[in-house]
Design a protein around this motif. Sequence first.
Motif, PDB file in Angstrom:
ATOM      1  N   ILE A 161     -13.957  -6.445   5.662  1.00  0.00           N
ATOM      2  CA  ILE A 161     -12.819  -6.482   4.747  1.00  0.00           C
ATOM      3  C   ILE A 161     -11.882  -5.330   5.087  1.00  0.00           C
ATOM      4  CG2 ILE A 161     -12.032  -6.534   2.356  1.00  0.00           C
ATOM      5  CD1 ILE A 161     -13.829  -8.841   2.994  1.00  0.00           C
ATOM      6  N   ALA A 162     -10.602  -5.652   5.324  1.00  0.00           N
ATOM      7  CA  ALA A 162      -9.610  -4.636   5.657  1.00  0.00           C
ATOM      8  C   ALA A 162      -8.505  -4.648   4.593  1.00  0.00           C
ATOM      9  CB  ALA A 162      -9.011  -4.892   7.031  1.00  0.00           C
ATOM     10  N   LEU A 163      -7.965  -3.436   4.305  1.00  0.00           N
ATOM     11  CA  LEU A 163      -6.854  -3.313   3.367  1.00  0.00           C
ATOM     12  C   LEU A 163      -5.567  -3.258   4.177  1.00  0.00           C
ATOM     13  CD1 LEU A 163      -5.810  -2.965   0.476  1.00  0.00           C
ATOM     14  CD2 LEU A 163      -6.161  -0.502   0.713  1.00  0.00           C
ATOM     15  N   ASP A 164      -4.767  -4.316   4.081  1.00  0.00           N
ATOM     16  CA  ASP A 164      -3.561  -4.447   4.895  1.00  0.00           C
ATOM     17  C   ASP A 164      -2.387  -3.734   4.222  1.00  0.00           C
ATOM     18  OD1 ASP A 164      -2.060  -5.240   7.008  1.00  0.00           O
ATOM     19  OD2 ASP A 164      -1.818  -7.325   6.378  1.00  0.00           O
ATOM     20  N   ASP A 165      -1.401  -3.350   5.054  1.00  0.00           N
ATOM     21  CA  ASP A 165      -0.157  -2.716   4.563  1.00  0.00           C
ATOM     22  C   ASP A 165      -0.470  -1.497   3.693  1.00  0.00           C
ATOM     23  OD1 ASP A 165       1.145  -4.777   5.855  1.00  0.00           O
ATOM     24  OD2 ASP A 165       1.358  -5.990   4.041  1.00  0.00           O
ATOM     25  N   PHE A 166      -1.418  -0.688   4.110  1.00  0.00           N
ATOM     26  CA  PHE A 166      -1.844   0.439   3.296  1.00  0.00           C
ATOM     27  C   PHE A 166      -0.689   1.431   3.117  1.00  0.00           C
ATOM     28  CE2 PHE A 166      -3.797   4.720   2.989  1.00  0.00           C
ATOM     29  CZ  PHE A 166      -4.439   4.543   1.776  1.00  0.00           C
ATOM     30  N   GLY A 167      -0.526   1.908   1.869  1.00  0.00           N
ATOM     31  CA  GLY A 167       0.475   2.913   1.564  1.00  0.00           C
ATOM     32  C   GLY A 167       1.747   2.369   0.966  1.00  0.00           C
ATOM     33  N   THR A 168       1.895   1.030   0.926  1.00  0.00           N
ATOM     34  CA  THR A 168       3.143   0.463   0.400  1.00  0.00           C
ATOM     35  C   THR A 168       3.055   0.148  -1.084  1.00  0.00           C
ATOM     36  OG1 THR A 168       2.416  -1.781   0.991  1.00  0.00           O
ATOM     37  CG2 THR A 168       3.717  -0.570   2.620  1.00  0.00           C
ATOM     38  N   GLY A 169       1.840   0.197  -1.675  1.00  0.00           N
ATOM     39  CA  GLY A 169       1.683  -0.130  -3.091  1.00  0.00           C
ATOM     40  C   GLY A 169       1.671   1.098  -3.970  1.00  0.00           C
ATOM     41  N   PHE A 170       1.375   0.850  -5.261  1.00  0.00           N
ATOM     42  CA  PHE A 170       1.393   1.938  -6.243  1.00  0.00           C
ATOM     43  C   PHE A 170       0.028   2.559  -6.453  1.00  0.00           C
ATOM     44  CE2 PHE A 170       4.969  -0.785  -7.430  1.00  0.00           C
ATOM     45  CZ  PHE A 170       5.995   0.147  -7.409  1.00  0.00           C
ATOM     46  N   SER A 171      -1.016   1.853  -6.079  1.00  0.00           N
ATOM     47  CA  SER A 171      -2.364   2.329  -6.437  1.00  0.00           C
ATOM     48  C   SER A 171      -3.297   2.289  -5.240  1.00  0.00           C
ATOM     49  CB  SER A 171      -2.932   1.467  -7.577  1.00  0.00           C
ATOM     50  OG  SER A 171      -2.053   1.413  -8.662  1.00  0.00           O
ATOM     51  N   SER A 172      -2.793   2.640  -4.060  1.00  0.00           N
ATOM     52  CA  SER A 172      -3.603   2.538  -2.855  1.00  0.00           C
ATOM     53  C   SER A 172      -4.887   3.348  -2.943  1.00  0.00           C
ATOM     54  CB  SER A 172      -2.781   2.999  -1.643  1.00  0.00           C
ATOM     55  OG  SER A 172      -1.611   2.231  -1.530  1.00  0.00           O
ATOM     56  N   LEU A 173      -4.786   4.600  -3.405  1.00  0.00           N
ATOM     57  CA  LEU A 173      -5.965   5.464  -3.441  1.00  0.00           C
ATOM     58  C   LEU A 173      -7.000   4.951  -4.420  1.00  0.00           C
ATOM     59  CD1 LEU A 173      -4.255   8.971  -3.248  1.00  0.00           C
ATOM     60  CD2 LEU A 173      -5.267   7.610  -1.405  1.00  0.00           C
ATOM     61  N   SER A 174      -6.558   4.440  -5.586  1.00  0.00           N
ATOM     62  CA  SER A 174      -7.522   3.940  -6.565  1.00  0.00           C
ATOM     63  C   SER A 174      -8.268   2.734  -6.023  1.00  0.00           C
ATOM     64  CB  SER A 174      -6.799   3.579  -7.872  1.00  0.00           C
ATOM     65  OG  SER A 174      -5.899   2.513  -7.662  1.00  0.00           O
ATOM     66  N   TYR A 175      -7.601   1.915  -5.188  1.00  0.00           N
ATOM     67  CA  TYR A 175      -8.279   0.758  -4.617  1.00  0.00           C
ATOM     68  C   TYR A 175      -9.333   1.195  -3.602  1.00  0.00           C
ATOM     69  CZ  TYR A 175      -4.447  -1.890  -6.694  1.00  0.00           C
ATOM     70  OH  TYR A 175      -3.562  -2.437  -7.570  1.00  0.00           O
ATOM     71  N   LEU A 176      -9.045   2.267  -2.871  1.00  0.00           N
ATOM     72  CA  LEU A 176     -10.039   2.765  -1.916  1.00  0.00           C
ATOM     73  C   LEU A 176     -11.280   3.261  -2.638  1.00  0.00           C
ATOM     74  CD1 LEU A 176      -7.824   4.696   0.669  1.00  0.00           C
ATOM     75  CD2 LEU A 176      -8.823   2.412   0.875  1.00  0.00           C
ATOM     76  N   ARG A 177     -11.122   3.786  -3.853  1.00  0.00           N
ATOM     77  CA  ARG A 177     -12.288   4.207  -4.643  1.00  0.00           C
ATOM     78  C   ARG A 177     -13.060   3.018  -5.185  1.00  0.00           C
ATOM     79  NH1 ARG A 177     -10.404   8.002  -9.236  1.00  0.00           N
ATOM     80  NH2 ARG A 177     -12.637   7.815  -9.679  1.00  0.00           N
ATOM     81  N   SER A 178     -12.346   1.911  -5.473  1.00  0.00           N
ATOM     82  CA  SER A 178     -12.978   0.761  -6.121  1.00  0.00           C
ATOM     83  C   SER A 178     -13.788  -0.075  -5.150  1.00  0.00           C
ATOM     84  CB  SER A 178     -11.911  -0.132  -6.780  1.00  0.00           C
ATOM     85  OG  SER A 178     -11.146   0.608  -7.701  1.00  0.00           O
ATOM     86  N   PHE A 179     -13.409  -0.073  -3.862  1.00  0.00           N
ATOM     87  CA  PHE A 179     -14.093  -0.955  -2.916  1.00  0.00           C
ATOM     88  C   PHE A 179     -14.173  -0.271  -1.558  1.00  0.00           C
ATOM     89  CE2 PHE A 179     -14.284  -4.328   0.257  1.00  0.00           C
ATOM     90  CZ  PHE A 179     -15.309  -5.098  -0.244  1.00  0.00           C
TER      91      PHE A 179
END
Length: 793
Positions: free
Chosen positions: A672-690
């Motif tokens: 699972i990869a997180l695409d377009d990292f850094g363009t959203g509002f909650s990027s860091l919180s998503y990295l903590r969640s998954f």
Amino acid sequence: MPHGQDGSATLWSLRKLLQGVEVPEKHVPALRAQQMNSMSRITNVIILSNVLNIIAILGIFLNYGQIHFLAAWSVCGLIINIGAWFKYRHFLRIDPQQRSNRRAIADFTRVAICNGVLWGLAPIVVLGTADVQGQMVMGIITAGMMFAGGFLLSRIPVAAIYYIVPTGLGLATALMLQTGPKYAILSILMVYYLIVLLVAVAWTHRQFVEQFLGRAAIQDQSQLIGLLLRDFEESTSDTLWQTDANGVLQEIPIVSEAGDAAWSKSDMLRRGAVFTEVFHSGDARRALEKAVNARQPFRDRVVPIKGADGDLRWWSVTGKPVVEHGQFIGYRGVAADVTQSKKIEDRIAHMAHFDGLTGLPNRITMQDQLENLLRRPPVAPACRALMMMDLDSFKWVNDTLGHPAGDELLRQVASRIRALSEPGDLVARLGGDEFAMVVERPSIDALRSFLDQFASEMSALYDVWGSTANSSASIGVRLFDPSIRDSRAMFRQADLALYQAKHLGKAKWCMFEDELEQRAQARLDIQEELQRAMERNELRIHFQPIVDAQTHETVACETLLRWEHPERGLVYPGEFIEHAEENGLITRMGEWVIRAALTEAARLPEHVRICVNISPLQVHSASLTTTIVSAIAASKLDPSRLELEITETALMSNTEFTLRRLHQLRSLGVRIALDDFGTGFSSLSYLRSFPFDRIKIDRTFVRDIETRSDSQAITQSMVSLARSLGMQCTAEGVETTLQAEYLRELGCEELQGFFFSRAHPLEQLAHIVPLRQAVEVTSPPHALEAAVQSRAS
């Protein structure tokens, strides 16, 4: 229309013309009355048009010869139309209750036949003797009379047909009799226009009948509900009454069946009082007086009366004239207190036209009022507009606070709209969280100022039972236009403006422009073409290599969708993915991409991963896991070679469910990869969640690392963050040697961009990555599927 015993040729032809629109026999008289009511408004226009054009023909073509014909033709036309006018005036003098609408429709039809024959004969006789200019004038006048007659007579389609067919065929015949191919072509076109006009007449009348039946059905339903409710009510007391020839109440035993004390008092129907004067003045009393003065029987006439306590009550009175030895001696009848039933009927009528939750007019009432306003345009420079609004976060209130809270919010919204409206504004609730207004302001600038203030005020917070609700409104505005007379078109165009307003963001308003309708049609066209593209196998998948930052060896390929349009060529996803998401086709499309990508992946070396983008709608699709499992089993692919790329948008919607779904997919063995990292509002919180396997740095940061220090700092921090979290990092959009070297020195493991290769079909990447022939699957697919599922469990 049913062909009953009293059916005439007119009704029989009308039934065939309507093609399935059946009118119950009980509604036939009312439909005829409605037809005549519509025709009465334009009869003078029809007759005047015929007379003026007859005089014009006579004056223009008198010098071309055919004097005797023109004189006879003009006299016949004038006699027919003037006679029709006198017949029409006589019809108007008849009491509406005594009129024979069936006979009047037959008269209209006969006059239409006569006029149609006259206008069909004129070009046949005159056209041959006229010069080119005269032929043009005759053609214009005859065609104009044909089209005007078809439009004006469309309420009586048989009359319209009998008028336009001989007129059109006469003109076509006259043109055919002239020499030259141009006249033959014009004759054929005339026949074509005649057919089009006949279809238009049939369609227009069908709409007329359907609207009539719709209104009749609503009325029948209201009456039926009223009767059913009345049957459940306790029967009220009935009282007998009698008058003399002068309408004065006479001595008669007033019998009360139920012993209602208020009803039994003698001062209600007191002796010596004039019967009609007992009741409260108004339209109902005047109608009763008219029937009594005409010595006509009446039944169940509901009239108001003031009781002994001063309250207004409603009585239903029935009476018939009494005649003895040929002499009228008075009336006898029965009266009943129907106040409760009247209140129930009024309540039902109110419910049919008003919203029960907010008390605002409903869609039906707003549409009726809008139809009336469209016929009365505002006086310049005043500006009138239809506003449609939709609450931006109403679903959140319903989901979090519950439906009762949602109802309370709707009531508060209705109150706020009323407070913001001005006297004369129309406000309605269309349904759900949709509201509408019709406003009129002194100028367009005043309207824009009102819209700005309205949108701002509607964004204020609501207090719903102690909880704060933020539910602004998106507003679509359609200015009144003299060219639009259909309320449905107004609603549709206001809705398009509302769609655009929601697209711009919350708490916005948007004015309708023609471009919005063009865009809406373009969206529909693309969605239809996408549906056909799926059926015709026009979708293609291309692959863009992802290389190792150190060796530039291909380690993965990202799957990118293309549409091979038969006319537009290769279409990129930015032009059609949004439309696929709107009509729900994105799920089928995404499943196809997964299966096609894994099939192609079998041709890649074992160390090369295959990357597939997953849309937010796909993440929530119930069939996603099954599709992936089946595709892996069918391709005999190691699950670890499949890397699913999701964007932060997918995580923002129903985050808890999305994370459960990602864990489920991770358990299959896929990456699972997180695409377009850094363009959203909650990027860091998503990295903590998954715990993602990889993050992909968006191209917007890579593009400027050669010129902007802030982009360099952000890119460096992303690479460091990925390394500290134990995730790999891929940089997108690499286009220069300097970008590639800088990212390699930062420690970014993989690079992707035009510097290495654009996206191509797999066959065109053979010079970059070695390909092999597709290997036949020897193991049963279900066996592999079971193996993958066991890993997931």
